[in-house]
Design a protein around this motif. Sequence first.
Motif, PDB file in Angstrom:
ATOM      1  N   LEU A   1       3.941   9.977  -7.454  1.00 27.94           N
ATOM      2  CA  LEU A   1       4.979  10.167  -8.470  1.00 27.94           C
ATOM      3  C   LEU A   1       4.337  10.427  -9.837  1.00 27.94           C
ATOM      4  CD1 LEU A   1       8.130   9.956  -8.717  1.00 27.94           C
ATOM      5  CD2 LEU A   1       7.726   7.670  -9.632  1.00 27.94           C
ATOM      6  N   LEU A   2       3.304   9.666 -10.174  1.00 28.06           N
ATOM      7  CA  LEU A   2       2.614   9.859 -11.444  1.00 28.06           C
ATOM      8  C   LEU A   2       1.910  11.223 -11.515  1.00 28.06           C
ATOM      9  CD1 LEU A   2       1.064   6.335 -12.083  1.00 28.06           C
ATOM     10  CD2 LEU A   2       2.863   7.466 -13.403  1.00 28.06           C
ATOM     11  N   LYS A   3       1.521  11.753 -10.358  1.00 29.53           N
ATOM     12  CA  LYS A   3       0.889  13.071 -10.325  1.00 29.53           C
ATOM     13  C   LYS A   3       1.908  14.184 -10.500  1.00 29.53           C
ATOM     14  CE  LYS A   3      -3.210  11.944  -7.678  1.00 29.53           C
ATOM     15  NZ  LYS A   3      -4.057  12.301  -6.547  1.00 29.53           N
ATOM     16  N   GLY A   4       3.190  13.833 -10.456  1.00 29.85           N
ATOM     17  CA  GLY A   4       4.222  14.831 -10.734  1.00 29.85           C
ATOM     18  C   GLY A   4       4.903  15.428  -9.519  1.00 29.85           C
ATOM     19  N   PHE A   5       4.651  14.887  -8.339  1.00 27.20           N
ATOM     20  CA  PHE A   5       5.304  15.414  -7.145  1.00 27.20           C
ATOM     21  C   PHE A   5       6.772  15.008  -7.118  1.00 27.20           C
ATOM     22  CE2 PHE A   5       0.845  15.216  -5.695  1.00 27.20           C
ATOM     23  CZ  PHE A   5       0.697  16.536  -5.283  1.00 27.20           C
ATOM     24  N   SER A   6       7.603  15.862  -6.540  1.00 26.67           N
ATOM     25  CA  SER A   6       9.025  15.540  -6.386  1.00 26.67           C
ATOM     26  C   SER A   6       9.175  14.566  -5.224  1.00 26.67           C
ATOM     27  CB  SER A   6       9.830  16.816  -6.095  1.00 26.67           C
ATOM     28  OG  SER A   6       9.517  17.310  -4.799  1.00 26.67           O
ATOM     29  N   LEU A   7      10.347  13.951  -5.134  1.00 26.29           N
ATOM     30  CA  LEU A   7      10.590  13.013  -4.038  1.00 26.29           C
ATOM     31  C   LEU A   7      10.484  13.724  -2.695  1.00 26.29           C
ATOM     32  CD1 LEU A   7      13.571  10.924  -5.488  1.00 26.29           C
ATOM     33  CD2 LEU A   7      11.121  10.538  -5.700  1.00 26.29           C
ATOM     34  N   ASN A   8      11.004  14.932  -2.626  1.00 25.79           N
ATOM     35  CA  ASN A   8      10.929  15.706  -1.388  1.00 25.79           C
ATOM     36  C   ASN A   8       9.467  16.005  -1.023  1.00 25.79           C
ATOM     37  OD1 ASN A   8      12.036  17.173   0.807  1.00 25.79           O
ATOM     38  ND2 ASN A   8      11.716  19.073  -0.320  1.00 25.79           N
ATOM     39  N   GLU A   9       8.661  16.388  -1.996  1.00 25.06           N
ATOM     40  CA  GLU A   9       7.243  16.677  -1.746  1.00 25.06           C
ATOM     41  C   GLU A   9       6.494  15.424  -1.302  1.00 25.06           C
ATOM     42  OE1 GLU A   9       6.339  20.312  -4.906  1.00 25.06           O
ATOM     43  OE2 GLU A   9       6.435  18.249  -5.663  1.00 25.06           O
TER      44      GLU A   9
ATOM     45  N   GLY B   1       7.810  12.901   0.256  1.00 22.86           N
ATOM     46  CA  GLY B   1       8.258  12.642   1.630  1.00 22.86           C
ATOM     47  C   GLY B   1       7.538  13.542   2.624  1.00 22.86           C
ATOM     48  N   GLU B   2       7.416  14.818   2.291  1.00 20.88           N
ATOM     49  CA  GLU B   2       6.712  15.748   3.180  1.00 20.88           C
ATOM     50  C   GLU B   2       5.249  15.359   3.317  1.00 20.88           C
ATOM     51  OE1 GLU B   2       7.230  19.757   1.808  1.00 20.88           O
ATOM     52  OE2 GLU B   2       9.419  19.664   2.021  1.00 20.88           O
ATOM     53  N   PHE B   3       4.631  15.010   2.216  1.00 24.59           N
ATOM     54  CA  PHE B   3       3.221  14.641   2.213  1.00 24.59           C
ATOM     55  C   PHE B   3       2.981  13.397   3.072  1.00 24.59           C
ATOM     56  CE2 PHE B   3      -0.363  12.300   0.270  1.00 24.59           C
ATOM     57  CZ  PHE B   3      -1.359  13.240   0.451  1.00 24.59           C
ATOM     58  N   ARG B   4       3.884  12.442   2.972  1.00 25.88           N
ATOM     59  CA  ARG B   4       3.709  11.169   3.690  1.00 25.88           C
ATOM     60  C   ARG B   4       4.346  11.181   5.074  1.00 25.88           C
ATOM     61  NH1 ARG B   4       5.222   6.430   2.081  1.00 25.88           N
ATOM     62  NH2 ARG B   4       3.303   5.552   2.858  1.00 25.88           N
TER      63      ARG B   4
ATOM     64  N   PRO C   1       0.815  -1.220   0.000  1.00 25.25           N
ATOM     65  CA  PRO C   1       0.000   0.000   0.000  1.00 25.25           C
ATOM     66  C   PRO C   1       0.852   1.276   0.000  1.00 25.25           C
ATOM     67  CG  PRO C   1      -0.968  -1.595   1.494  1.00 25.25           C
ATOM     68  CD  PRO C   1       0.349  -2.170   1.039  1.00 25.25           C
ATOM     69  N   ALA C   2       1.947   1.295   0.751  1.00 23.87           N
ATOM     70  CA  ALA C   2       2.826   2.476   0.788  1.00 23.87           C
ATOM     71  C   ALA C   2       3.465   2.696  -0.581  1.00 23.87           C
ATOM     72  CB  ALA C   2       3.892   2.302   1.853  1.00 23.87           C
ATOM     73  N   GLU C   3       3.910   1.620  -1.226  1.00 26.10           N
ATOM     74  CA  GLU C   3       4.521   1.736  -2.550  1.00 26.10           C
ATOM     75  C   GLU C   3       3.497   2.219  -3.584  1.00 26.10           C
ATOM     76  OE1 GLU C   3       7.887  -1.799  -1.989  1.00 26.10           O
ATOM     77  OE2 GLU C   3       5.944  -2.261  -2.906  1.00 26.10           O
ATOM     78  N   LYS C   4       2.250   1.765  -3.441  1.00 26.60           N
ATOM     79  CA  LYS C   4       1.188   2.228  -4.348  1.00 26.60           C
ATOM     80  C   LYS C   4       0.945   3.729  -4.174  1.00 26.60           C
ATOM     81  CE  LYS C   4      -1.473  -2.047  -4.690  1.00 26.60           C
ATOM     82  NZ  LYS C   4      -2.783  -2.681  -4.393  1.00 26.60           N
TER      83      LYS C   4
ATOM     84  N   ILE D   1      11.542   7.470   0.585  1.00 25.71           N
ATOM     85  CA  ILE D   1      10.809   7.509  -0.688  1.00 25.71           C
ATOM     86  C   ILE D   1      11.675   6.897  -1.787  1.00 25.71           C
ATOM     87  CG2 ILE D   1       9.697   9.009  -2.401  1.00 25.71           C
ATOM     88  CD1 ILE D   1       8.241   8.764   0.346  1.00 25.71           C
ATOM     89  N   ARG D   2      12.950   7.233  -1.805  1.00 22.83           N
ATOM     90  CA  ARG D   2      13.866   6.651  -2.811  1.00 22.83           C
ATOM     91  C   ARG D   2      13.898   5.127  -2.693  1.00 22.83           C
ATOM     92  NH1 ARG D   2      16.831  10.358  -5.521  1.00 22.83           N
ATOM     93  NH2 ARG D   2      17.147  12.360  -4.508  1.00 22.83           N
ATOM     94  N   ALA D   3      13.960   4.623  -1.468  1.00 28.77           N
ATOM     95  CA  ALA D   3      14.002   3.170  -1.248  1.00 28.77           C
ATOM     96  C   ALA D   3      12.696   2.522  -1.727  1.00 28.77           C
ATOM     97  CB  ALA D   3      14.230   2.875   0.232  1.00 28.77           C
ATOM     98  N   GLN D   4      11.565   3.172  -1.428  1.00 34.23           N
ATOM     99  CA  GLN D   4      10.282   2.621  -1.864  1.00 34.23           C
ATOM    100  C   GLN D   4      10.179   2.624  -3.390  1.00 34.23           C
ATOM    101  OE1 GLN D   4       7.855   5.267   0.541  1.00 34.23           O
ATOM    102  NE2 GLN D   4       7.171   3.548   1.826  1.00 34.23           N
TER     103      GLN D   4
END
Length: 170
Positions: free
Chosen positions: A117-125, A127-130, A108-111, A137-140
Amino acid sequence: MKNRERIFLLGIFCLISVMIVTDLITDFDEGVPLWHIFIEGSAGVMSIIGVIFILRNMLQLKVSLSKELQNSSAYKKEAEQWRIHAKEHINGLSQMIEAQLSEWGLTPAEKEVSFLLLKGFSLNEIGEFRGTSEKTIRAQLSAVYAKAGLKNRAEFAAFFLEDLLPGSDI
């Protein structure tokens, strides 16, 4: 010309017309030469033509505005129908993406990370959101790419978006 200016000119023309008619009546009673009455009468007629012209223009603008409002209303209805129709397709697309992510065996976390990611958020965003670090996030995403058999973010996005966009067959 703005509506305010039209009303101002209309008032001036009406005032000029009233003044000329009053002057003509006075001149006629005083026995002023006919050529003088003719010239003032011509000015009065031109003033009345100005009033008619402005009133006609205002009426045309009112009719035009009414038509534009009707067209605007029709366009709004058309846009709303398009949104409803598009929403059906978007919901179907979301379901298909969800099915593909499940087929790859994502958690579920990976989904969730995949959708963000498909919505266009950056990895940092993401991470902040979650509420997690960018490293998490990189590992996932590495796990997502491995399970999907893809190399990176570009391939991941292309997997879902490639067939949606028109273009040449490459």
